[in-house]
Design an enzyme around this catalytic site. Structure first.
Site, PDB file in Angstrom:
ATOM      1  N   HIS A  11     -28.543 -43.903 -28.281  1.00 40.65           N
ATOM      2  CA  HIS A  11     -27.784 -43.700 -29.431  1.00 40.65           C
ATOM      3  C   HIS A  11     -26.177 -44.577 -29.139  1.00 40.65           C
ATOM      4  O   HIS A  11     -25.290 -44.032 -28.622  1.00 40.65           O
ATOM      5  CB  HIS A  11     -27.267 -42.232 -29.260  1.00 40.65           C
ATOM      6  CG  HIS A  11     -26.672 -41.800 -30.415  1.00 40.65           C
ATOM      7  ND1 HIS A  11     -27.074 -40.502 -31.272  1.00 40.65           N
ATOM      8  CD2 HIS A  11     -25.581 -42.091 -30.999  1.00 40.65           C
ATOM      9  CE1 HIS A  11     -26.252 -40.420 -32.012  1.00 40.65           C
ATOM     10  NE2 HIS A  11     -25.299 -41.230 -32.178  1.00 40.65           N
ATOM     11  N   ASP A  15     -21.183 -50.523 -35.151  1.00 41.91           N
ATOM     12  CA  ASP A  15     -19.770 -50.829 -35.665  1.00 41.91           C
ATOM     13  C   ASP A  15     -18.730 -50.121 -34.580  1.00 41.91           C
ATOM     14  O   ASP A  15     -17.790 -50.515 -34.610  1.00 41.91           O
ATOM     15  CB  ASP A  15     -19.616 -50.295 -37.053  1.00 41.91           C
ATOM     16  CG  ASP A  15     -20.072 -48.951 -37.362  1.00 41.91           C
ATOM     17  OD1 ASP A  15     -20.416 -48.353 -36.502  1.00 41.91           O
ATOM     18  OD2 ASP A  15     -19.879 -48.596 -38.522  1.00 41.91           O
ATOM     19  N   GLU A 199     -23.378 -31.274 -34.472  1.00 44.86           N
ATOM     20  CA  GLU A 199     -22.452 -31.933 -33.688  1.00 44.86           C
ATOM     21  C   GLU A 199     -20.858 -31.449 -34.202  1.00 44.86           C
ATOM     22  O   GLU A 199     -20.220 -30.799 -33.646  1.00 44.86           O
ATOM     23  CB  GLU A 199     -22.206 -33.556 -33.660  1.00 44.86           C
ATOM     24  CG  GLU A 199     -21.114 -34.216 -33.415  1.00 44.86           C
ATOM     25  CD  GLU A 199     -21.243 -35.772 -33.604  1.00 44.86           C
ATOM     26  OE1 GLU A 199     -21.703 -35.925 -34.837  1.00 44.86           O
ATOM     27  OE2 GLU A 199     -20.224 -36.603 -33.297  1.00 44.86           O
ATOM     28  N   ASP A 277     -22.623 -43.542 -27.660  1.00 46.71           N
ATOM     29  CA  ASP A 277     -22.286 -43.257 -29.194  1.00 46.71           C
ATOM     30  C   ASP A 277     -21.516 -44.644 -29.660  1.00 46.71           C
ATOM     31  O   ASP A 277     -22.209 -45.431 -30.173  1.00 46.71           O
ATOM     32  CB  ASP A 277     -21.392 -42.129 -29.240  1.00 46.71           C
ATOM     33  CG  ASP A 277     -21.612 -41.537 -30.539  1.00 46.71           C
ATOM     34  OD1 ASP A 277     -22.490 -42.071 -31.255  1.00 46.71           O
ATOM     35  OD2 ASP A 277     -20.924 -40.635 -30.981  1.00 46.71           O
TER      36      ASP A 277
END
Ligand SMILES: [Zn+2]
Length: 328
Positions: A11, A15, A199, A277
């Site tokens: 994950h 960007d 989340e 992330d």
């Protein structure tokens, strides 16, 4: 010691992982207006502030990197550099995700956008001991038609670098039905599905993502700790959670590292994996995240087990999985 371990990142947003110097360099090369060419100023603008209070505030940090990711050159470079950074900390396999529709501002079409990122991944695979695949993100702030366009544009790359569809961006309660046609079509084509859920909203979204959208993996999913029905479903179906500790604390999905449920989930045989992330936005790398989770020594002894079920949770082909298994 952690740096030496073979690692997998399931994950990681393209960007959110752009090097600060690269943002400045691309802006100069392509005459893109950015607020400053000063490294410290740019760093501050794209890193999450200490007092971040929500996912929505966190997501604001992505505007500047996306401004400089509008050409084939930029997309290829950013993807290459992400894998280069990952390879340098011994990540052996990474699934990079990004939303192609954020990169059309200068006229690139979705196919060229996806191809450019794949070119960067390929180039890094040739230069380093790492393999990568791509997850295409459909933004929940965009329409169903937009998502379907992404699914269609990715089709010719499916199993040739593209492996899955994700729904990402701000999380509303009960979003699943709005995007059902996107994941229905994606599954029909043979894409894997992973969804950001549980989340910024309740774990009911995790239940819907599994039952309605067909998710095999859930991005974050930390809020299942507060909802037994969701927790039991994840456990019973063997759904993998892509957990991202620092990010979850920054977005206030979890209050503090002490309350982070990785270890509780792990002990109860939930497939919990450790991921970044966003390397730049969160100012971390994967070694950092594993280190955070390893403060609990019992987990440390179990790294091999975690690694092996993470291999099984990848969307990689069998050959890549077999190779990954030989590395530990
Ligand atoms: Zn994410």
């Amino acid at each position: 010691m952690i740096k030496k371990l073979p690692k997998i990142d399931l994950h990681c947003h393209l960007d959110g992982s752009v090097r600060v110097n690269t943002i400045i360099d691309i802006a100069k090369k392509e005459n893109i207006k950015i607020p400053s060419f000063n490294r410290d100023i740019i760093k501050e603008l794209i890193q999450v502030p200490k007092d971040c209070t929500s996912l929505n505030e966190y997501l604001k940090r992505f505007e500047l990197p996306n401004d400089v990711m509008q050409s084939s050159y930029a997309l290829e470079r950013v993807a290459f550099e992400l894998l280069e950074d990952a390879a340098k900390e011994n990540i052996k396999y990474i699934e990079v995700r990004f939303a192609p529709q954020l990169h059309t501002k200068k006229g690139l079409n979705l196919s060229d956008i996806i191809q450019s990122v794949l070119n960067g991944i390929k180039k890094a695979e040739n230069a380093y001991d790492i393999k990568g695949n791509l997850i295409l993100g459909c933004m929940r702030i965009m329409s169903e038609e937009d998502g379907i366009e992404v699914v269609n544009a990715g089709l010719k790359f499916l199993n040739k670098g593209v492996v899955a569809i994700d729904l990402c961006g701000p999380e509303k309660e009960g979003f699943a039905n709005e995007f059902r046609k996107i994941t229905d079509l994606a599954r029909e084509y043979g894409y894997n599905i992973t969804i950001h859920a549980g989340e910024a909203a309740s774990a009911k979204n995790v239940i819907d993502s599994i039952n309605i959208l067909g998710a095999k993996r859930i991005g974050h999913g930390v809020r299942i700790k507060d909802m037994k029905e969701a927790y039991d479903l994840v456990k019973e179906k063997g759904v993998t959670l892509e957990m991202c500790p620092t990010s979850n604390i920054q977005t206030k999905a979890i209050e503090s590292i002490e309350e982070y449920p990785f270890y509780d989930f792990f002990k109860d045989d939930i497939k919990t994996t450790i991921n970044t992330d966003n390397r730049t936005v969160s100012n971390i790398d994967l070694s950092n995240e594993i280190d955070l989770m390893f403060n609990n020594l019992e987990v440390k002894d179990k790294y091999k087990d975690i690694y092996l079920y993470t291999v099984e949770s990848t969307f990689a082909d069998e050959k890549t999985k077999q190779w990954l298994k030989t590395l530990i």
